[in-house]
Design an enzyme around this catalytic site. Sequence first.
Site, PDB file in Angstrom:
ATOM      1  N   GLY A 173       0.816  -1.219   0.000  1.00  0.00           N
ATOM      2  CA  GLY A 173       0.000   0.000   0.000  1.00  0.00           C
ATOM      3  C   GLY A 173       0.841   1.257   0.000  1.00  0.00           C
ATOM      4  N   GLY A 174       0.489   2.151   0.929  1.00  0.00           N
ATOM      5  CA  GLY A 174       1.155   3.450   1.002  1.00  0.00           C
ATOM      6  C   GLY A 174       2.652   3.352   1.202  1.00  0.00           C
ATOM      7  N   GLY A 407      16.877   9.754 -33.796  1.00  0.00           N
ATOM      8  CA  GLY A 407      16.451  10.257 -32.490  1.00  0.00           C
ATOM      9  C   GLY A 407      17.513  10.157 -31.417  1.00  0.00           C
TER      10      GLY A 407
HETATM   11  C1  HXC Z   1      -2.780  -2.806  10.906  1.00  0.00           C
HETATM   12  C2  HXC Z   1      -1.457  -4.565  10.352  1.00  0.00           C
HETATM   13  C3  HXC Z   1      -1.358  -4.094   9.024  1.00  0.00           C
HETATM   14  C4  HXC Z   1      -2.036  -2.892   8.697  1.00  0.00           C
HETATM   15  C5  HXC Z   1      -0.212  -5.903   9.185  1.00  0.00           C
HETATM   16  N1  HXC Z   1      -0.752  -5.680  10.394  1.00  0.00           N
HETATM   17  N2  HXC Z   1      -0.587  -4.950   8.326  1.00  0.00           N
HETATM   18  N3  HXC Z   1      -2.162  -3.929  11.274  1.00  0.00           N
HETATM   19  N4  HXC Z   1      -2.740  -2.305   9.671  1.00  0.00           N
HETATM   20  N5  HXC Z   1      -1.992  -2.379   7.485  1.00  0.00           N
HETATM   21  C6  HXC Z   1      -0.598  -6.500  11.593  1.00  0.00           C
HETATM   22  C7  HXC Z   1      -1.332  -7.829  11.473  1.00  0.00           C
HETATM   23  O1  HXC Z   1      -2.659  -7.688  11.855  1.00  0.00           O
HETATM   24  C8  HXC Z   1      -0.550  -8.691  12.439  1.00  0.00           C
HETATM   25  O2  HXC Z   1      -0.965  -8.397  13.739  1.00  0.00           O
HETATM   26  C9  HXC Z   1       0.861  -8.160  12.305  1.00  0.00           C
HETATM   27  O3  HXC Z   1       0.754  -6.846  11.733  1.00  0.00           O
HETATM   28  C10 HXC Z   1       1.720  -8.969  11.381  1.00  0.00           C
HETATM   29  O4  HXC Z   1       1.015  -9.168  10.164  1.00  0.00           O
HETATM   30  P1  HXC Z   1       1.013 -10.563   9.410  1.00  0.00           P
HETATM   31  O5  HXC Z   1      -0.002 -10.482   8.355  1.00  0.00           O
HETATM   32  O6  HXC Z   1       0.914 -11.676  10.410  1.00  0.00           O
HETATM   33  O7  HXC Z   1       2.468 -10.563   8.823  1.00  0.00           O
HETATM   34  P2  HXC Z   1       2.986 -11.159   7.473  1.00  0.00           P
HETATM   35  O8  HXC Z   1       2.438 -12.525   7.279  1.00  0.00           O
HETATM   36  O9  HXC Z   1       4.480 -10.976   7.471  1.00  0.00           O
HETATM   37  O10 HXC Z   1       2.376 -10.235   6.305  1.00  0.00           O
HETATM   38  C11 HXC Z   1       2.732  -8.905   6.185  1.00  0.00           C
HETATM   39  C12 HXC Z   1       1.770  -8.192   5.192  1.00  0.00           C
HETATM   40  C13 HXC Z   1       0.316  -8.417   5.624  1.00  0.00           C
HETATM   41  C14 HXC Z   1       1.965  -8.776   3.789  1.00  0.00           C
HETATM   42  C15 HXC Z   1       2.205  -6.719   5.163  1.00  0.00           C
HETATM   43  O11 HXC Z   1       0.175  -8.138   7.010  1.00  0.00           O
HETATM   44  C16 HXC Z   1      -0.655  -7.556   4.902  1.00  0.00           C
HETATM   45  O12 HXC Z   1      -1.047  -7.860   3.776  1.00  0.00           O
HETATM   46  N6  HXC Z   1      -1.088  -6.461   5.559  1.00  0.00           N
HETATM   47  C17 HXC Z   1      -2.072  -5.557   4.979  1.00  0.00           C
HETATM   48  C18 HXC Z   1      -1.491  -4.824   3.819  1.00  0.00           C
HETATM   49  C19 HXC Z   1      -2.435  -3.846   3.210  1.00  0.00           C
HETATM   50  O13 HXC Z   1      -3.479  -4.203   2.636  1.00  0.00           O
HETATM   51  N7  HXC Z   1      -2.080  -2.575   3.328  1.00  0.00           N
HETATM   52  C20 HXC Z   1      -2.787  -1.546   2.592  1.00  0.00           C
HETATM   53  C21 HXC Z   1      -3.301  -0.533   3.513  1.00  0.00           C
HETATM   54  S1  HXC Z   1      -4.027   0.738   2.525  1.00  0.00           S
HETATM   55  P3  HXC Z   1      -1.035  -9.532  14.898  1.00  0.00           P
HETATM   56  O14 HXC Z   1      -1.390  -8.761  16.108  1.00  0.00           O
HETATM   57  O15 HXC Z   1      -2.049 -10.497  14.448  1.00  0.00           O
HETATM   58  O16 HXC Z   1       0.328 -10.117  14.924  1.00  0.00           O
HETATM   59  C22 HXC Z   1      -2.792   1.826   2.176  1.00  0.00           C
HETATM   60  C23 HXC Z   1      -3.207   2.979   1.325  1.00  0.00           C
HETATM   61  C24 HXC Z   1      -2.572   4.240   1.773  1.00  0.00           C
HETATM   62  O17 HXC Z   1      -1.678   1.724   2.588  1.00  0.00           O
HETATM   63  C25 HXC Z   1      -3.311   5.432   1.292  1.00  0.00           C
HETATM   64  C26 HXC Z   1      -2.884   6.676   2.018  1.00  0.00           C
HETATM   65  C27 HXC Z   1      -3.988   7.498   2.606  1.00  0.00           C
END
Ligand code: HXC
Length: 515
Positions: A173-174, A407
């Site tokens: 993501g971000g 070019g």
């Molecule tokens: C809150 C998060 C998180 C997030 C991970 N965690 N990403 N918590 N917000 N974005 C937390 C999980 O809940 C978990 O907590 C711990 O971090 C570890 O995550 P895992 O998934 O167990 O780790 P891993 O298997 O290594 O995978 C990492 C990951 C995955 C690939 C990054 O966590 C993931 O896909 N996260 C979401 C990514 C995502 O969709 N981000 C986009 C956000 S939107 P616990 O407590 O269970 O250990 C964005 C747009 C921005 O960014 C726009 C700007 C305004």
Amino acid sequence: MEPTWPAEIARLQEREAQARAAGGAERLAAQRRAGKLTARERVAALLDPGSFAELGMFAEHQCRDFGMEGKKFPGDGVITGYGAIAGRAVYVYAEDATVLGGSTGRIHGTKIHNVLRQARSHGVPVIGLHDSGGARIQEGMDNVYGMTGVFRENALNSGAVPQIVGIMGTCAGGAAYSAALSDFIVQVAGTQLFVTGPALVEEVHGEKVSAEALGGAEAHRTRSGVTHLVARDDRHCLALIRELLDYLPQNYLEKPIKKISRDAADRLVPELERIVPLDPKATYDMKAVVRAIADAGEFFEIQEGFARNLVIGFVRLDGQPVGVVANNPALGGGYLDLDAADKAARFARTCDAFNIPIVTLVDAPGFLPGIAQEHGGLIRHGAKMLHAWVEASVPKVSCVLRKMYGGAIPAMGVHEIGFDQVLAWPAAEMQMVPAVPAVKILCRRELDAARDPEALLERKVAEYRELYLTPYHSASLLVVDAVIQPQDTRKRILSALRLLENKPLPTDKRSNPPL
Ligand code: HXC
């Protein structure tokens, strides 16, 4: 009880220990077991020993929703501060994946904003070590402040101070966009960088793809061009960042540091006649040419796996950092194409922003013809090169080794596009159109009527070559400043760069936008 110094200090130490505990011993151990350094270990390994000073250690998120009240972590998942690399001040931030996945909430984001803003106002480079799941889901729309503010500061810093990021864990993501707004990305093998992960890809397209295939270092090294350098592991990544910084100044008002060179400025390079064959169709290794000219044969190549028909990177010439842009006839004949144009234009802008002279080594038949290229926007992409050269006010020297057609003439460097000096080797061919197609167009009627068209074509091509293709023709029109022997290439480029050493630095910053 009366307050005492030992009690106050013990309290501080206890708070510091809580912050250092990060996401807990178990998560830290798991990170080490995976062969990674922890965020604190990364900062320590990046900076000169003992130079790190932490800022914002006790910052905490203010979120109360979704069970967050009970999940407070001092520092909020990102370590921020400043220190030194080879004695030079740098700001640094390192995301800690053991704390809420390194996700970027309002406070986490504000800590990064502060570092980025201070780096800009103090004229100090900033290094970001990313390991983040992107916007923190529990903080909802507060992420607009946290994350978008990071993008804003990155963009405002562009071209003001060097921004280098290491991708040290999965960045989604971000987190991916912040990296892309910096000047250089160094990605560790085994990490992934993407805007949307495999789950969303499957949901939208019904297509199964692994995280590695989607956003792994190999994908970004060879296909997307997002990654500038790939590191074997965390320590290698940090070493590459230190090495890269060596070629860059502190900010746009300074020049990069010139080192004492043990390689003579007037060293002849006779081996160039062996490396580069005279036959314009024979291939050779352009990187060998770059290394032969460079101080001590050292070439710090960037984006080596992407658009390999064009080579870019840093060398030192008589100790001075110089950016090199060179066609690579060993791949795709050295043609310029969509990706090569983006690669060259962005690098030219980076060098210009940070007062690094540019040398082009030219051996290009022009822009690659074809439907895919034209429909892919060759005109739009190629124009980025022309625009970058005209805007770049750093010293620019081009040297035509074997050919420069169509070019490629403006795209690889002549006076009218802003180059300060144009050199050419004696067998260099330079012209709008190569001999055979030119003669076929000009002499179509004669060839059609000829009894022996092949003999006529051969005669006319020889005439055209002698009249139009030689560097002496271009030199007679002052397109080329000097025709030089290959062995004098280092000497002549250095003499030009010495002449241009006092070219005035612009007083305003030049942005280095992602292209
Ligand atoms: C809150 C998060 C998180 C997030 C991970 N965690 N990403 N918590 N917000 N974005 C937390 C999980 O809940 C978990 O907590 C711990 O971090 C570890 O995550 P895992 O998934 O167990 O780790 P891993 O298997 O290594 O995978 C990492 C990951 C995955 C690939 C990054 O966590 C993931 O896909 N996260 C979401 C990514 C995502 O969709 N981000 C986009 C956000 S939107 P616990 O407590 O269970 O250990 C964005 C747009 C921005 O960014 C726009 C700007 C305004």
